[in-house]
Design a protein around this motif. Structure first.
Motif, mmCIF file in Angstrom:
data_model
loop_
_atom_site.group_PDB
_atom_site.id
_atom_site.type_symbol
_atom_site.label_atom_id
_atom_site.label_comp_id
_atom_site.label_asym_id
_atom_site.label_seq_id
_atom_site.Cartn_x
_atom_site.Cartn_y
_atom_site.Cartn_z
ATOM 1 N N ASP A 51 -0.897 6.975 -6.695
ATOM 2 C CA ASP A 51 -0.230 6.398 -5.524
ATOM 3 C C ASP A 51 0.237 7.475 -4.559
ATOM 4 O OD1 ASP A 51 -0.672 3.874 -6.490
ATOM 5 O OD2 ASP A 51 1.377 3.599 -7.244
ATOM 6 N N THR A 52 0.846 8.538 -5.094
ATOM 7 C CA THR A 52 1.319 9.623 -4.238
ATOM 8 C C THR A 52 0.148 10.351 -3.591
ATOM 9 O OG1 THR A 52 3.295 9.895 -5.600
ATOM 10 C CG2 THR A 52 2.681 11.749 -4.169
ATOM 11 N N ALA A 53 -0.916 10.585 -4.352
ATOM 12 C CA ALA A 53 -2.096 11.250 -3.800
ATOM 13 C C ALA A 53 -2.685 10.425 -2.657
ATOM 14 C CB ALA A 53 -3.141 11.466 -4.898
ATOM 15 N N ALA A 54 -2.746 9.127 -2.837
ATOM 16 C CA ALA A 54 -3.288 8.251 -1.794
ATOM 17 C C ALA A 54 -2.400 8.264 -0.555
ATOM 18 C CB ALA A 54 -3.439 6.832 -2.325
ATOM 19 N N LYS A 55 -1.083 8.241 -0.751
ATOM 20 C CA LYS A 55 -0.161 8.290 0.387
ATOM 21 C C LYS A 55 -0.266 9.611 1.124
ATOM 22 C CE LYS A 55 3.063 5.069 -1.658
ATOM 23 N NZ LYS A 55 4.334 4.903 -2.369
ATOM 24 N N LEU A 56 -0.427 10.690 0.383
ATOM 25 C CA LEU A 56 -0.614 12.004 1.016
ATOM 26 C C LEU A 56 -1.876 12.007 1.870
ATOM 27 C CD1 LEU A 56 0.360 14.273 -1.997
ATOM 28 C CD2 LEU A 56 1.517 14.254 0.225
ATOM 29 N N MET A 57 -2.955 11.489 1.321
ATOM 30 C CA MET A 57 -4.207 11.458 2.074
ATOM 31 C C MET A 57 -4.090 10.572 3.309
ATOM 32 S SD MET A 57 -7.088 11.669 -0.930
ATOM 33 C CE MET A 57 -8.332 11.127 0.180
ATOM 34 N N ASP A 58 -3.434 9.424 3.172
ATOM 35 C CA ASP A 58 -3.238 8.538 4.323
ATOM 36 C C ASP A 58 -2.427 9.237 5.415
ATOM 37 O OD1 ASP A 58 -4.662 6.477 3.168
ATOM 38 O OD2 ASP A 58 -2.878 5.389 2.487
ATOM 39 N N GLU A 59 -1.364 9.919 5.026
ATOM 40 C CA GLU A 59 -0.513 10.606 6.000
ATOM 41 C C GLU A 59 -1.274 11.738 6.687
ATOM 42 O OE1 GLU A 59 2.641 11.447 8.427
ATOM 43 O OE2 GLU A 59 2.393 9.702 7.119
ATOM 44 N N LEU A 60 -2.024 12.515 5.918
ATOM 45 C CA LEU A 60 -2.813 13.597 6.508
ATOM 46 C C LEU A 60 -3.873 13.033 7.456
ATOM 47 C CD1 LEU A 60 -3.214 15.954 3.416
ATOM 48 C CD2 LEU A 60 -1.879 16.411 5.498
ATOM 49 N N ALA A 61 -4.465 11.913 7.097
ATOM 50 C CA ALA A 61 -5.465 11.281 7.973
ATOM 51 C C ALA A 61 -4.801 10.781 9.254
ATOM 52 C CB ALA A 61 -6.164 10.138 7.242
ATOM 53 N N GLU A 62 -3.632 10.173 9.146
ATOM 54 C CA GLU A 62 -2.924 9.686 10.333
ATOM 55 C C GLU A 62 -2.562 10.827 11.279
ATOM 56 O OE1 GLU A 62 0.428 7.155 9.572
ATOM 57 O OE2 GLU A 62 -0.704 5.963 8.123
#
Length: 70
Positions: A51-62
């Motif tokens: 979950d944290t890895a996915a949130k990190l990737m989403d934030e970096l993509a945003e």
């Protein structure tokens, strides 16, 4: 639920949506070093859960720091 502490900001520091800037920087560096954008890289290198890895990737993509493909 609030954590201990007089300032009362424990909850905001541990809120699941809050990602420390330092962790985002480390995540970006780990993805670049691995030369691939994948949650598994972050899970292994930063010792975080999916979950944290996915949130990190989403934030970096945003932020435009990485590009996610469908």
């Amino acid at each position: 639920v609030r954590g201990e502490g007089e300032s009362g900001n424990f909850q905001s520091r541990t809120h699941p949506e809050h990602l420390p800037e330092e962790l985002l920087v480390k995540a970006e560096a780990a993805l670049k070093a691995a030369d691939r954008v994948h949650t598994q890289v972050l899970m292994n290198e930063l010792h975080v859960g999916f979950d944290t890895a996915a949130k990190l990737m989403d934030e970096l993509a945003e932020r435009g720091r990485i590009r996610l493909t469908p």
